[in-house]
Write an enzyme that holds these catalytic residues in place. Structure first.
Site, PDB file in Angstrom:
ATOM      1  N   SER A  38       0.831  -1.204   0.000  1.00 12.87           N
ATOM      2  CA  SER A  38       0.000   0.000   0.000  1.00 12.87           C
ATOM      3  C   SER A  38       0.864   1.251   0.000  1.00 12.87           C
ATOM      4  O   SER A  38       1.979   1.261   0.535  1.00 12.87           O
ATOM      5  CB  SER A  38      -0.882  -0.003   1.250  1.00 12.87           C
ATOM      6  OG  SER A  38      -1.505   1.239   1.447  1.00 12.87           O
ATOM      7  N   TYR A  95      -2.513   0.034  10.219  1.00 12.45           N
ATOM      8  CA  TYR A  95      -2.671  -0.651   8.935  1.00 12.45           C
ATOM      9  C   TYR A  95      -1.431  -0.462   8.072  1.00 12.45           C
ATOM     10  O   TYR A  95      -0.844  -1.421   7.562  1.00 12.45           O
ATOM     11  CB  TYR A  95      -3.905  -0.128   8.193  1.00 12.45           C
ATOM     12  CG  TYR A  95      -3.904  -0.478   6.730  1.00 12.45           C
ATOM     13  CD1 TYR A  95      -4.095  -1.787   6.308  1.00 12.45           C
ATOM     14  CD2 TYR A  95      -3.677   0.500   5.757  1.00 12.45           C
ATOM     15  CE1 TYR A  95      -4.074  -2.115   4.962  1.00 12.45           C
ATOM     16  CE2 TYR A  95      -3.666   0.187   4.411  1.00 12.45           C
ATOM     17  CZ  TYR A  95      -3.857  -1.125   4.018  1.00 12.45           C
ATOM     18  OH  TYR A  95      -3.815  -1.436   2.683  1.00 12.45           O
ATOM     19  N   LYS A  98       1.683  -3.171   6.820  1.00 13.43           N
ATOM     20  CA  LYS A  98       2.127  -3.391   5.446  1.00 13.43           C
ATOM     21  C   LYS A  98       3.643  -3.223   5.326  1.00 13.43           C
ATOM     22  O   LYS A  98       4.318  -3.988   4.635  1.00 13.43           O
ATOM     23  CB  LYS A  98       1.413  -2.428   4.499  1.00 13.43           C
ATOM     24  CG  LYS A  98      -0.059  -2.718   4.304  1.00 13.43           C
ATOM     25  CD  LYS A  98      -0.294  -4.032   3.587  1.00 13.43           C
ATOM     26  CE  LYS A  98      -1.762  -4.247   3.253  1.00 13.43           C
ATOM     27  NZ  LYS A  98      -2.011  -5.527   2.567  1.00 13.43           N
TER      28      LYS A  98
END
Length: 343
Positions: free
Chosen positions: A124, A151, A155
């Protein structure tokens, strides 16, 4: 070639399954259906006339995952399975680290036991954190203290995990695809984004307001240092994104080790610009209110996708108008998303 797609019944996963099948690949899917519907895969099969093998397995269940690899022989894995809501991750960090990090490590261990050496990982643009400059190239800093939410940190942690794993196993190949903001839907209107509850992402939120499922859009922050005060993002059509995954598989067959690519358009659009484009595409007025900033968000983020163009031959071909038109087609044909019976 036989490709295992984890999280394949989800939004990006289902579109990628469709592109894989159309490109001649055999496809199997592992998904726990926590935020997706198996109906998406039934529709992909109808659109392509091809079968998808489905296994309802959670990546936190390594024995169940191992059984899948015992039943099937795979040539590569495309790994989407993971939780992805920025705001939710701020409130539930341990859930995100356990699901995203532990689940991926389980997957790598099973791949290694069964000799599956190629993986395309769904990373991402959040790994860049607060950008020092724009547009973002793959060489931009990815420092964990610059990332504003769990989040994104999950990643980035997984990028390091996969790099270290490949370094210890030089015959393995890893593609890290840092993509920006997927939107839109397949042109048929048969598959699209169908989140549970109030959407965390802009386009499904806008489209549900347009179709009458929600009363108004909440815009999180109107005081950013951007052209109109609202956040700016690089929105990419989900079909372009799916095609990028297919081309990344081709790159892995060249045994490159670890490769990293931005998948974006290189254009930044504000929230209000997206709202205006969606009103044009749908013919509906989008009611909205500007509220406080959301935890974990940043002002602006958009890509320099030139490396993907030069090494993959990949370019995002669909613009904002097509993204909105396809997103509206999906939502207007499926105002309640996929049938609950398929979930």
């Amino acid at each position: 070639m036989h490709i295992l797609v984890t999280g394949g019944s989800g939004y990006i996963g289902s579109h990628t399954c469709l592109e894989l099948l159309q490109a001649g690949y055999q496809v199997s899917v592992v998904d726990n259906l926590c935020n997706s519907s198996q109906e998406s895969l039934a529709r992909v099969s109808r659109l392509t006339g091809k079968k998808i093998s489905f296994f309802r397995v959670d990546l936190l269940d390594p024995s169940g995952l191992d059984e899948v690899f015992q039943k099937q022989t795979f040539d590569a894995v495309i790994h989407f399975a993971g939780l992805k809501a920025v705001g939710e991750s701020v409130g539930k960090p341990l859930v995100y680290y356990q699901n995203n990090v532990t689940g991926t490590i389980n997957l790598c261990e099973v791949m290694q036991r069964h000799g599956v050496r190629d993986i395309v990982f769904s990373s991402s643009a959040t790994v860049y954190g607060i950008p020092e400059s724009l547009p973002l190239t793959e060489s931009a800093p990815t420092l964990i203290n610059l990332i504003t939410n769990p989040y994104g940190r999950s990643k980035l942690i997984l990028e390091f995990v996969l790099r270290d794993w490949q370094a210890a196993n030089p015959d393995f190949n890893v593609a890290l695809l840092r993509y920006f903001n997927p939107v839109g839907a397949h042109g048929s209107g048969e598959i699209g984004e169908d989140p549970n509850g109030i959407p965390n992402n802009l386009l499904p939120y806008v489209s549900q307001v347009a179709v009458g499922q929600l009363p108004r859009l909440k815009i999180f922050g109107g005081d950013y240092e951007t052209k109109d005060g609202t956040g700016v993002r690089d929105y990419i059509h989900v079909v372009d994104l799916a095609i990028g995954h297919v081309q990344a598989l081709d790159r892995l067959r060249q045994n490159p080790g670890v490769v990293t690519y931005n998948l974006g358009t290189g254009n930044g659009y504000s929230v209000l610009e997206v709202v205006s484009a969606f009103e044009k595409a749908s013919g509906q007025t989008i009611a909205y209110e500007i509220v406080g900033r959301r935890a974990g968000d940043i002002a602006a983020c958009y890509a320099d996708p030139s490396l993907a163009k030069s090494e993959l031959g990949w370019v995002a071909e669909r613009g904002l108008d097509e993204m909105c038109a396809d997103g509206w087609r999906w939502q207007s044909m499926n105002p309640h998303g996929f049938p609950m019976a398929g979930k």
